[in-house]
Scaffold this motif. Structure first.
Motif, mmCIF file in Angstrom:
data_model
loop_
_atom_site.group_PDB
_atom_site.id
_atom_site.type_symbol
_atom_site.label_atom_id
_atom_site.label_comp_id
_atom_site.label_asym_id
_atom_site.label_seq_id
_atom_site.Cartn_x
_atom_site.Cartn_y
_atom_site.Cartn_z
ATOM 1 N N ARG A 35 0.841 -1.201 0.000
ATOM 2 C CA ARG A 35 0.000 0.000 0.000
ATOM 3 C C ARG A 35 0.875 1.251 0.000
ATOM 4 O O ARG A 35 0.656 2.184 -0.765
ATOM 5 N N ILE A 36 1.898 1.251 0.856
ATOM 6 C CA ILE A 36 2.812 2.396 0.895
ATOM 7 C C ILE A 36 3.447 2.606 -0.481
ATOM 8 O O ILE A 36 3.449 3.708 -1.021
ATOM 9 N N ALA A 37 3.968 1.517 -1.051
ATOM 10 C CA ALA A 37 4.686 1.620 -2.324
ATOM 11 C C ALA A 37 3.754 2.045 -3.460
ATOM 12 O O ALA A 37 4.104 2.898 -4.281
ATOM 13 N N THR A 38 2.554 1.461 -3.501
ATOM 14 C CA THR A 38 1.614 1.805 -4.576
ATOM 15 C C THR A 38 1.216 3.278 -4.477
ATOM 16 O O THR A 38 1.173 3.986 -5.493
ATOM 17 N N ASN A 39 0.958 3.740 -3.277
ATOM 18 C CA ASN A 39 0.599 5.157 -3.109
ATOM 19 C C ASN A 39 1.724 6.078 -3.572
ATOM 20 O O ASN A 39 1.476 7.106 -4.201
ATOM 21 N N LEU A 40 2.958 5.697 -3.235
ATOM 22 C CA LEU A 40 4.096 6.513 -3.674
ATOM 23 C C LEU A 40 4.165 6.561 -5.195
ATOM 24 O O LEU A 40 4.394 7.614 -5.785
ATOM 25 N N CYS A 41 3.952 5.400 -5.833
ATOM 26 C CA CYS A 41 3.988 5.337 -7.312
ATOM 27 C C CYS A 41 2.890 6.216 -7.901
ATOM 28 O O CYS A 41 3.132 6.997 -8.831
ATOM 29 N N ILE A 42 1.682 6.082 -7.365
ATOM 30 C CA ILE A 42 0.547 6.842 -7.899
ATOM 31 C C ILE A 42 0.796 8.346 -7.735
ATOM 32 O O ILE A 42 0.581 9.128 -8.660
ATOM 33 N N ASP A 43 1.308 8.725 -6.558
ATOM 34 C CA ASP A 43 1.632 10.146 -6.344
ATOM 35 C C ASP A 43 2.614 10.634 -7.389
ATOM 36 O O ASP A 43 2.479 11.712 -7.944
ATOM 37 N N ARG A 44 3.632 9.819 -7.625
ATOM 38 C CA ARG A 44 4.664 10.254 -8.567
ATOM 39 C C ARG A 44 4.106 10.343 -9.987
ATOM 40 O O ARG A 44 4.413 11.282 -10.714
ATOM 41 N N ILE A 45 3.257 9.401 -10.363
ATOM 42 C CA ILE A 45 2.659 9.446 -11.705
ATOM 43 C C ILE A 45 1.826 10.723 -11.848
ATOM 44 O O ILE A 45 1.890 11.406 -12.870
ATOM 45 N N ARG A 46 1.076 11.050 -10.789
ATOM 46 C CA ARG A 46 0.208 12.234 -10.868
ATOM 47 C C ARG A 46 1.011 13.518 -10.947
ATOM 48 O O ARG A 46 0.571 14.502 -11.532
ATOM 49 N N LYS A 47 2.202 13.505 -10.320
ATOM 50 C CA LYS A 47 3.010 14.730 -10.328
ATOM 51 C C LYS A 47 3.704 14.940 -11.660
ATOM 52 O O LYS A 47 4.182 16.033 -11.957
ATOM 53 N N LYS A 48 3.788 13.887 -12.450
ATOM 54 C CA LYS A 48 4.510 14.018 -13.718
ATOM 55 C C LYS A 48 3.743 14.905 -14.675
ATOM 56 O O LYS A 48 2.522 14.969 -14.643
ATOM 57 N N LYS A 49 4.494 15.544 -15.554
ATOM 58 C CA LYS A 49 3.850 16.395 -16.556
ATOM 59 C C LYS A 49 3.149 15.525 -17.589
ATOM 60 O O LYS A 49 3.502 14.361 -17.770
ATOM 61 N N PRO A 50 2.144 16.099 -18.266
ATOM 62 C CA PRO A 50 1.394 15.324 -19.251
ATOM 63 C C PRO A 50 2.274 14.760 -20.368
ATOM 64 O O PRO A 50 1.921 13.770 -20.983
ATOM 65 N N ASP A 51 3.419 15.390 -20.609
ATOM 66 C CA ASP A 51 4.269 14.858 -21.691
ATOM 67 C C ASP A 51 5.048 13.631 -21.233
ATOM 68 O O ASP A 51 5.920 13.150 -21.925
ATOM 69 N N TYR A 52 4.665 13.168 -20.063
ATOM 70 C CA TYR A 52 5.344 11.997 -19.519
ATOM 71 C C TYR A 52 5.327 10.807 -20.478
ATOM 72 O O TYR A 52 6.307 10.090 -20.628
ATOM 73 N N TYR A 53 4.195 10.633 -21.127
ATOM 74 C CA TYR A 53 4.063 9.435 -21.966
ATOM 75 C C TYR A 53 5.090 9.400 -23.089
ATOM 76 O O TYR A 53 5.555 8.351 -23.480
ATOM 77 N N LEU A 54 5.441 10.616 -23.598
ATOM 78 C CA LEU A 54 6.512 10.661 -24.593
ATOM 79 C C LEU A 54 7.818 10.200 -23.964
ATOM 80 O O LEU A 54 8.550 9.387 -24.512
ATOM 81 N N ASP A 55 8.055 10.703 -22.771
ATOM 82 C CA ASP A 55 9.268 10.299 -22.057
ATOM 83 C C ASP A 55 9.298 8.790 -21.839
ATOM 84 O O ASP A 55 10.323 8.142 -21.988
ATOM 85 N N ALA A 56 8.123 8.280 -21.485
ATOM 86 C CA ALA A 56 8.047 6.870 -21.141
ATOM 87 C C ALA A 56 8.487 6.001 -22.316
ATOM 88 O O ALA A 56 9.144 4.985 -22.126
ATOM 89 N N GLU A 57 8.101 6.466 -23.515
ATOM 90 C CA GLU A 57 8.472 5.647 -24.661
ATOM 91 C C GLU A 57 9.974 5.659 -24.852
ATOM 92 O O GLU A 57 10.576 4.671 -25.246
ATOM 93 N N VAL A 58 10.571 6.804 -24.560
ATOM 94 C CA VAL A 58 12.030 6.867 -24.641
ATOM 95 C C VAL A 58 12.653 5.974 -23.577
ATOM 96 O O VAL A 58 13.498 5.137 -23.866
ATOM 97 N N SER A 59 12.139 6.145 -22.359
ATOM 98 C CA SER A 59 12.730 5.340 -21.296
ATOM 99 C C SER A 59 12.274 3.886 -21.415
ATOM 100 O O SER A 59 12.906 2.990 -20.905
ATOM 101 N N GLY A 60 11.158 3.694 -22.123
ATOM 102 C CA GLY A 60 10.737 2.331 -22.451
ATOM 103 C C GLY A 60 11.795 1.677 -23.329
ATOM 104 O O GLY A 60 12.010 0.473 -23.302
ATOM 105 N N THR A 61 12.449 2.514 -24.146
ATOM 106 C CA THR A 61 13.584 2.037 -24.938
ATOM 107 C C THR A 61 14.755 1.812 -23.998
ATOM 108 O O THR A 61 15.837 1.451 -24.396
ATOM 109 N N ASP A 62 14.474 2.089 -22.741
ATOM 110 C CA ASP A 62 15.317 1.678 -21.630
ATOM 111 C C ASP A 62 15.477 0.178 -21.689
ATOM 112 O O ASP A 62 16.030 -0.454 -20.805
ATOM 113 N N GLY A 63 14.881 -0.414 -22.765
ATOM 114 C CA GLY A 63 15.119 -1.811 -23.120
ATOM 115 C C GLY A 63 16.606 -2.071 -23.235
ATOM 116 O O GLY A 63 17.058 -3.213 -23.188
#
Lengths: 207, 187
Positions: free
Chosen positions: B75-103
């Motif tokens: 519960r602690i960890a999930t809440n921290l993750c959700i908080d962090r996702i909410r704080k991210k800017k809307p362009d996060y998803y673009l970033d995610a694809e780049v960091s998804g290439t974190d492959g």
């Protein structure tokens, strides 16, 4: 197709592993005859399989050490606070002691002025109180910050605080004579007085 | 294992900080994994996992010892993750694809010089696209899907972790499943 909504619900029940045998039969029967639903069902199962199949990530090898290193150290202050919480009685007692000592010392320092208990036949000369020869003083005599010369008779106790008393050969005191000079005598005197007062209160209430 | 955890928790509460190391060791992988699947990169995953453990340590006295420790920790960890996702800017998803290439990091998991066999390469691509699709899910579907299919927790536990009614958890899982199906059915 009308079958979809109900059957899709059954599919989810199945995938949640919460379907009852009767519904499972219905679902299976339907899938046999409905190509569209069968495809959908297989797509769900495949999706779940690939999501479950993602590789399991390992935390970095030094992860535990890093966490342990960044835990807050217990401060001494915290330990002290906990000790106080766990020993409320001792904490209260020491607080009481500190306040008491303070008040006793301050009373001692405040009462530097010369004073004497009120009896008509006591004679006061400067800072000396005299019980004149041939006179009988009834009741306790208390002298603060002054001298007491007893030439007559005192029917009661004599207390001299922070001073000295002189009993002439002809003088007579029926009660006790007490001299209080040091702070500790003063404290002792106070405690005795308080105790006697308390006893008096009890005695009076009994009457 | 539950008995060991309970014992360690009691030791930690008594002030034995070192007893916490075993607790971290036992849950580090699953909490790190949760962070990685929720946030999409190793750096943030490690960051959030560390914070989760530190918070658990600091608040250990408020943990009800009759309950399951893992539920509380998740519960602690999930809440921290959700908080962090909410704080991210809307362009996060673009970033995610780049960091998804974190492959890149996935490649580096394999022994570095050996040539990549075809099937393994395919499975890596598959892994990448699964991760990418999970990260595209809105946070409320992402958390239930990760808890259910990556952490393999029961619906009841998920409902406790997220503090949501069981019915809500089910609905979210169904919608998350549907969204993933639409993206992943042709892979």
């Amino acid at each position: 197709m009308k079958c979809n909504d109900e059957i899709v619900d059954l599919m989810h029940e199945y995938l949640d592993e919460e379907i009852d045998p009767k519904n499972e039969m219905i679902l299976r029967e339907h899938l046999k005859g409905c190509k569209e639903c069968e495809t959908l069902f297989n797509e769900y199962k495949k999706t779940i399989a690939v999501v479950k199949g993602t590789s399991r990530m390992q935390a970095p090898p030094d992860f535990t050490a890093k966490v342990m290193a960044s835990l807050p150290k217990e401060k001494k202050k915290v330990g002290m606070q906990r000790w106080l919480r766990n020993h409320p009685l001792i904490a209260a007692a020491s607080l009481f002691l500190v306040l008491m000592t303070g008040s006793v010392f301050s009373t001692w320092n405040q009462e530097r002025e010369f004073s004497v208990s009120k009896q008509d036949n006591l004679v006061v000369q400067n800072d000396t109180v005299i019980v004149p020869e041939g006179e009988v003083v009834k009741g306790d005599v208390i002298v603060r910050n002054g001298k007491l010369k007893i030439e007559g008779e005192v029917q009661g106790n004599v207390t001299v605080i922070n001073g000295e008393q002189y009993l002439a050969s002809a003088g007579h005191v029926t009660g006790q004579i007490e001299e209080v000079n040091a702070v500790f005598d003063w404290i002792w005197y106070h405690m005795k007085k308080t105790a006697f007062d308390v006893i008096d209160i009890f005695n009076e209430s009994e009457k | 294992m539950d008995a060991l955890i309970k014992k360690r928790i009691k030791q930690v509460i008594k002030g034995d900080q070192d007893a916490f190391a075993d607790i971290v060791e036992i849950y580090s992988n699953s909490i790190y994994q949760l962070g990685y699947r929720m946030l999409g990169n190793r750096h943030e995953a490690e960051d959030i996992a560390q914070e989760a453990f530190i918070r658990a340590y600091v608040n250990i006295k408020s943990f009800n010892q009759d309950l399951k420790f893992s539920t509380w920790l998740f519960r602690i960890a999930t809440n921290l993750c959700i908080d962090r996702i909410r704080k991210k800017k809307p362009d996060y998803y673009l970033d995610a694809e780049v960091s998804g290439t974190d492959g890149l990091t996935m490649y580096s998991q394999l022994s570095s010089n050996a040539p990549l066999p075809e099937t393994e390469l395919e499975s890596l691509e598959l892994q990448e696209s699964v991760q990418k699709e999970i990260l595209k899910l809105p946070e409320k579907y992402r958390s239930v899907i990760v808890l259910k299919y990556i952490e393999e927790l029961s619906l009841n536990e998920i409902s406790e972790i997220l503090d949501l009614p069981l019915g809500t958890v089910k609905t979210r899982i169904h919608r998350g499943r549907e969204a993933l199906r639409q993206q992943l059915r042709y892979v």
